[in-house]
Structure formats: C-alpha cells, structure tokens
Enzyme design. Structure first.
Site, mmCIF file in Angstrom:
data_model
loop_
_atom_site.group_PDB
_atom_site.id
_atom_site.type_symbol
_atom_site.label_atom_id
_atom_site.label_comp_id
_atom_site.label_asym_id
_atom_site.label_seq_id
_atom_site.Cartn_x
_atom_site.Cartn_y
_atom_site.Cartn_z
ATOM 1 N N CYS A 134 -1.951 4.186 10.766
ATOM 2 C CA CYS A 134 -1.880 5.464 11.481
ATOM 3 C C CYS A 134 -3.193 5.632 12.249
ATOM 4 O O CYS A 134 -3.762 6.714 12.290
ATOM 5 C CB CYS A 134 -1.574 6.633 10.552
ATOM 6 S SG CYS A 134 -2.681 6.784 9.173
ATOM 7 N N ASP B 291 -4.394 -4.895 -7.367
ATOM 8 C CA ASP B 291 -5.159 -5.208 -6.171
ATOM 9 C C ASP B 291 -4.355 -6.216 -5.346
ATOM 10 O O ASP B 291 -3.666 -7.056 -5.921
ATOM 11 C CB ASP B 291 -6.497 -5.833 -6.617
ATOM 12 C CG ASP B 291 -7.456 -5.970 -5.466
ATOM 13 O OD1 ASP B 291 -8.298 -5.067 -5.312
ATOM 14 O OD2 ASP B 291 -7.358 -6.965 -4.710
ATOM 15 N N CYS C 54 0.893 -1.180 0.000
ATOM 16 C CA CYS C 54 0.000 0.000 0.000
ATOM 17 C C CYS C 54 0.922 1.218 0.000
ATOM 18 O O CYS C 54 1.163 1.824 1.041
ATOM 19 C CB CYS C 54 -0.882 -0.009 1.242
ATOM 20 S SG CYS C 54 -1.738 -1.565 1.515
ATOM 21 N N GLY D 5 6.177 7.378 0.870
ATOM 22 C CA GLY D 5 7.025 7.624 2.051
ATOM 23 C C GLY D 5 7.792 6.370 2.456
ATOM 24 O O GLY D 5 9.022 6.367 2.527
ATOM 25 N N LYS D 6 7.050 5.287 2.699
ATOM 26 C CA LYS D 6 7.720 4.054 3.136
ATOM 27 C C LYS D 6 8.548 3.482 1.989
ATOM 28 O O LYS D 6 9.609 2.904 2.205
ATOM 29 C CB LYS D 6 6.691 3.025 3.618
ATOM 30 C CG LYS D 6 5.739 3.572 4.679
ATOM 31 C CD LYS D 6 6.034 3.118 6.041
ATOM 32 C CE LYS D 6 5.145 3.693 7.121
ATOM 33 N NZ LYS D 6 4.227 4.792 6.841
HETATM 34 N N1 SAM Z 1 2.704 3.741 2.624
HETATM 35 C C1 SAM Z 1 2.312 5.047 2.165
HETATM 36 C C2 SAM Z 1 3.402 6.045 2.487
HETATM 37 O O1 SAM Z 1 4.174 5.798 3.402
HETATM 38 O O2 SAM Z 1 3.491 7.071 1.781
HETATM 39 C C3 SAM Z 1 0.965 5.461 2.729
HETATM 40 C C4 SAM Z 1 -0.097 4.440 2.477
HETATM 41 S S1 SAM Z 1 -1.696 4.862 2.990
HETATM 42 C C5 SAM Z 1 -1.637 4.675 4.699
HETATM 43 C C6 SAM Z 1 -2.615 3.467 2.472
HETATM 44 C C7 SAM Z 1 -2.673 3.226 0.988
HETATM 45 O O3 SAM Z 1 -3.495 2.070 0.756
HETATM 46 C C8 SAM Z 1 -3.303 4.350 0.190
HETATM 47 O O4 SAM Z 1 -2.411 4.780 -0.822
HETATM 48 C C9 SAM Z 1 -4.553 3.743 -0.405
HETATM 49 O O5 SAM Z 1 -4.814 4.210 -1.698
HETATM 50 C C10 SAM Z 1 -4.245 2.276 -0.415
HETATM 51 N N2 SAM Z 1 -5.447 1.420 -0.388
HETATM 52 C C11 SAM Z 1 -6.746 1.815 -0.251
HETATM 53 N N3 SAM Z 1 -7.554 0.735 -0.295
HETATM 54 C C12 SAM Z 1 -6.777 -0.336 -0.471
HETATM 55 C C13 SAM Z 1 -7.032 -1.730 -0.622
HETATM 56 N N4 SAM Z 1 -8.270 -2.217 -0.565
HETATM 57 N N5 SAM Z 1 -5.983 -2.536 -0.818
HETATM 58 C C14 SAM Z 1 -4.728 -2.066 -0.845
HETATM 59 N N6 SAM Z 1 -4.423 -0.758 -0.702
HETATM 60 C C15 SAM Z 1 -5.438 0.092 -0.522
#
Ligand code: SAM
Length: 467
Positions: free
Chosen positions: A245, A175, A125, A130-131
């Site tokens: 978070c 996905d 995700c 960032g990560k």
């Molecule tokens: N890891 C990122 C960073 O450090 O910049 C932040 C990630 S953010 C907390 C969660 C991410 O999961 C988002 O980019 C979102 O679009 C994605 N997401 C949303 N629904 C999801 C799903 N069903 N399966 C996987 N990822 C999903």
C-alpha cells in the site's frame, strides 16, 4: 498551499513526480477533501448477502451503494456505520476491507482461474486477515496457510479467520525464513508486504508523520529479504502475487525488477477494463506488469499489485508427509453429534481440544505442524468432558456445526449484550443446556442456559468494549 494543510511531505510528493498515472493536483486534492470511502466484502459461504440483507431491511443494507467491479462480493457503503455495534460483523457475515485490496480476487481469476481444488495457498503477511478471508472465499476447496510473524497480530488473525468459519485454513506465527523448510510446497503465494504505507495516508493522517525516504529504503530492503526467504516455497508454475500500500517505486516497480533478476519468474499481464482507472505500469528493467491504484482515480486507497508465474524446477516438494493421530472411537461418537460432513473430516487432539480438518488435508496439517508454529488449524470443535462435549466458540461460527441446536435469536440490544459478555435474559423461554446465541439467524456463539441463570461463553478477549 493545500499540501501544506495536510502536511504531505514535499519530499514525498517530489518522489512521486513522474510516476505513471501520478497527477499531483488531483492527488493532493483528494487527500485534502476529507472524503472517505467505506467498503465491505461478504462471506459467500455464510448465507447472508446483499439481497438477503435487503429482505431483512437491515441497517447495513440501507448504506450499501454499488458493487465493487473487481470483486463479486465487495460493496461500497454510502456512509460508515458503527461496525462494532453490528452483530453481523461478529458473526463473520462480512469483513470491512478497503476496495482496492479486493483487486486480489480479479488477479486470482486471471492467474489461478477456477480450478482451485487441492491447491495450497500461503498468505505470508496476513494480519489482520483482509486478504486471507478473501483467499478463504476464493479457495474453498484448497488449503490456506495464513501466516503472521508478529505474535499479537497473529491473535487478531486467528479471531478473523475463526469468524469467517472455514475449516480449510491454518494460521501460523512464523518468520518468512521458516518457509525454507517447505521447498516447492505452495501452488500460490501472496505477499502483502509491510511497507511505508503512503497508500493509506488519506485514512491515517498520523502515518504521514512517519514517512521518510530513509524508511522507504528500509522497507524496500525488508521486502527483498521477505521475498528471498519465501520464493523457494513456491512450486514450479506456481502463482506469486505481490502487493503493497505504498506509491514508492522502490517498494513497487523496483521490487518487481529485483524479483525478475533474482528468480526465474514470468510476469502476468492482467486485462483491466479502462473505465476502472487502474493504472497499468511496467517495471523499468524487466518490463514486469504492475497495477497502481490512486485514490483520485479509483474509489479506494493507494495500492500496488503484481502477479508472476514461477519457472524452473529446482524447488520440487519431495518430503514424506506425516500423519495426524485420530481421536478415539468413543470421542468420535460424541463429536459426531455436533458435526456435519463427518465423513470428509479428520478429527484429532490439540491439547485438550479436538480439532476438525478436511480429511484430504490431514497429512498437510501434520506436515505444517512439524515445520511451523500453528496457532490454529481447521475448526476447534471443543473438549470432551466425560460423555459430553464442551463446544468451542469456533464451532458456533463454523460451517461444520450440525443444524440441530436450539437457538435463541436475540434482539439487537440483547445480541450486543451477549457480544459484550454481559448479562441479559431470555424471558419466558423454555430453552436449556447448550444454546446458540444468534442474531437474525446468524450464529454469534454459545451460552449455557441453566434454571436460574445464563452462562455467556463469548470469548473474553473478543468481547465488545464499546457501550
Ligand atoms: N494482508 C493483510 C490484510 O490484508 O489484512 C495486511 C498485511 S500488512 C500490509 C503487512 C503485515 O506484515 C503486517 O501484519 C506485519 O505485521 C507483517 N510484517 C511486519 N514485518 C514483517 C516481516 N519482517 N516479515 C513478514 N511480515 C512482516
């Protein structure tokens, strides 16, 4: 009273009561105070770091206060500068990341260690990156697959990974369930799960309105689905890192228990110095370790992180890896003029462009291409037109570019004009042809200098819109 002013929902505060480390008064006070924490993480592979900025007396340096204890490249800033108007950000010299998230570095040190060669790492995700940029800095000799399911967010991820300049990353737009096609393939998987977001309430007060117990439950169910989909892609003895978070136990400790019940995993305890004020917790059922960050205890936002090692050998990667098709000899000869480390790279075609990936990963890239939707792999070098290469923007920002190109080192005002994709002049310069636009020696991108004008090749979709 204080709580009312900020509109932290009473049901939210009530749901946190009794959680380890939760101090209601201090928690509300820190949200009320309006105090913001700003931090950045340097790109260790681009030569600029805090000391060098010091030597240059850069504006950013004047704002740097302390190093973040759990990440060697992370620094707090005393105040938030206008990042958009700092060319260094666009050159990929640093990433603006909140401090708690950088704890990932420390967790990697205590789970993966320093032997990172040839490890395959999935950031499931990943947007905005960032990560992933942290992982790219940690696994310099591994292969990073940085995935984002939402198409528009995958584009932002491509931009940030491109600016970071590494050649050992692939960006996919899939996905989580698509990773079933790669059983037992990854050595490390990071899931920074979509969550109810309470850890960011201090920064994003608008998100407070969206919080509800029902949404926490929906997020928890989605987190379980995501983990169920991706866990088979982790190999035996592989490291799994989960983070959110959110402060809600349904998305944190209860997910750890669910993971322990559903998969053969062992929790890893991370030795955290007490003065960091990170709260170590254990899940109620399986006593899995987790790490809670509260903004009243730590200089950073709310975060939860936990690490596991996978046991069991049912997921063994056994597929034959396909091959990519190399570019023709004539194209090689052209590309060689532009690339460093030629011998360790593999070049192939992606549409009209040539891409360069580390030679040791060419079969892995072919495998990923077979099973996933690749938005970017390695570094896009450019397109061969006749006997010449039209260089791609990614090449200017990458570490693969030969150090033989003419540079126009621009003053701040012109560098910003370049980044706006607007006009500027190179008064009295004798430069011609493909020239790198740079700022204090940090590459920003390409321009083509013609007798009567400069063609600015900065990508339209990345240009600064701020005046
Ligand atoms: N890891 C990122 C960073 O450090 O910049 C932040 C990630 S953010 C907390 C969660 C991410 O999961 C988002 O980019 C979102 O679009 C994605 N997401 C949303 N629904 C999801 C799903 N069903 N399966 C996987 N990822 C999903």
């Amino acid at each position: 009273m204080l709580q009312k002013q900020l509109n932290l929902p009473p049901s939210f505060i009530a749901s946190l009561e009794g959680l380890p480390g939760f101090d209601k008064e201090a928690f509300i006070e820190v949200h009320e105070s309006g105090r913001q924490v700003t931090s950045i993480r340097f790109n260790p592979r681009k030569k600029h770091n805090a000391d060098q900025l010091d030597a240059e007396k850069s504006e950013l340096q004047t704002k740097i206060s302390q190093q973040i204890p759990w990440c060697p490249y992370g620094y707090y800033l005393e105040e938030r500068p206008s990042f958009t108007l700092d060319p260094y950000l666009h050159a990929g010299l640093y990433y603006v990341q909140e401090a708690s998230s950088m704890f990932l570095w420390y967790v990697l040190q205590h789970t993966v260690g320093s032997a990172t060669a040839e490890l395959k790492v999935l950031d499931l995700c990943a947007a905005p990156g960032g990560k992933s940029t942290l992982l790219a800095s940690y696994f310099t000799d591994g292969l990073l697959v940085s995935n984002e399911v939402i198409k528009s967010r995958a584009s932002i991820l491509v931009e940030n990974i491109s600016k970071w300049g590494c050649s050992n990353a692939v960006v996919t737009n899939n996905d989580p369930k698509d990773f079933h096609r790669l059983p037992g393939y990854f050595d490390v998987i990071v899931v920074d799960a979509p969550c109810s977001g309470s850890g960011l309430f201090r920064r994003d007060t608008a998100a407070i309105e969206e919080w509800s117990e029902n949404n926490v439950m929906l997020c928890s169910q989605r987190q379980q689905r995501i983990l169920a989909d991706v866990m088979p892609a982790l190999k035996e003895n592989g490291v799994f890192i989960y983070s959110t978070c959110s402060y809600s136990k349904e998305e944190d400790e209860e997910i750890l228990d669910w993971l322990c019940e559903t998969f053969d995993v062992t929790s890893v305890q991370i030795p955290v110095p007490p003065q960091w004020n990170i709260v170590e917790v254990q899940s109620p059922g399986h006593k899995a370790f987790g790490y809670r960050f509260y903004p009243d205890k730590v200089d950073g936002e709310g975060l939860f992180m936990s690490a596991f090692v996978k046991k069991g050998d049912e997921d063994v990667f056994s597929q034959r890896k396909p091959q990519l098709t190399s570019i023709a000899k004539a194209e090689h000869a052209i590309v060689q003029e532009w690339l460093n480390h030629n011998e360790s790279l593999f070049c192939c075609k992606q549409g009209e462009n040539i891409i360069a990936v580390p030679a040791i990963y060419q079969q892995d890239v072919a495998l990923l291409q077979k099973h996933l939707y690749l938005r970017k792999a390695g570094v896009t070098v450019g397109a061969v037109k006749g006997k010449d290469l039209v260089p791609h923007h990614e090449l200017a920002l990458s570490l693969l570019l030969k150090d033989r190109f003419e540079k126009a080192d621009l003053e701040l005002a012109d560098a910003l004009q370049y980044l706006r994709k607007a006009d500027f002049s190179l008064n009295g310069s004798s430069l011609k042809g493909w020239v790198l636009a740079s700022y204090k020696d940090a590459n920003l991108g390409w321009m083509k200098v013609l007798p009567n004008r400069i063609n600015n090749y900065y990508p339209t979709e990345w240009r600064i819109l701020k005046a």
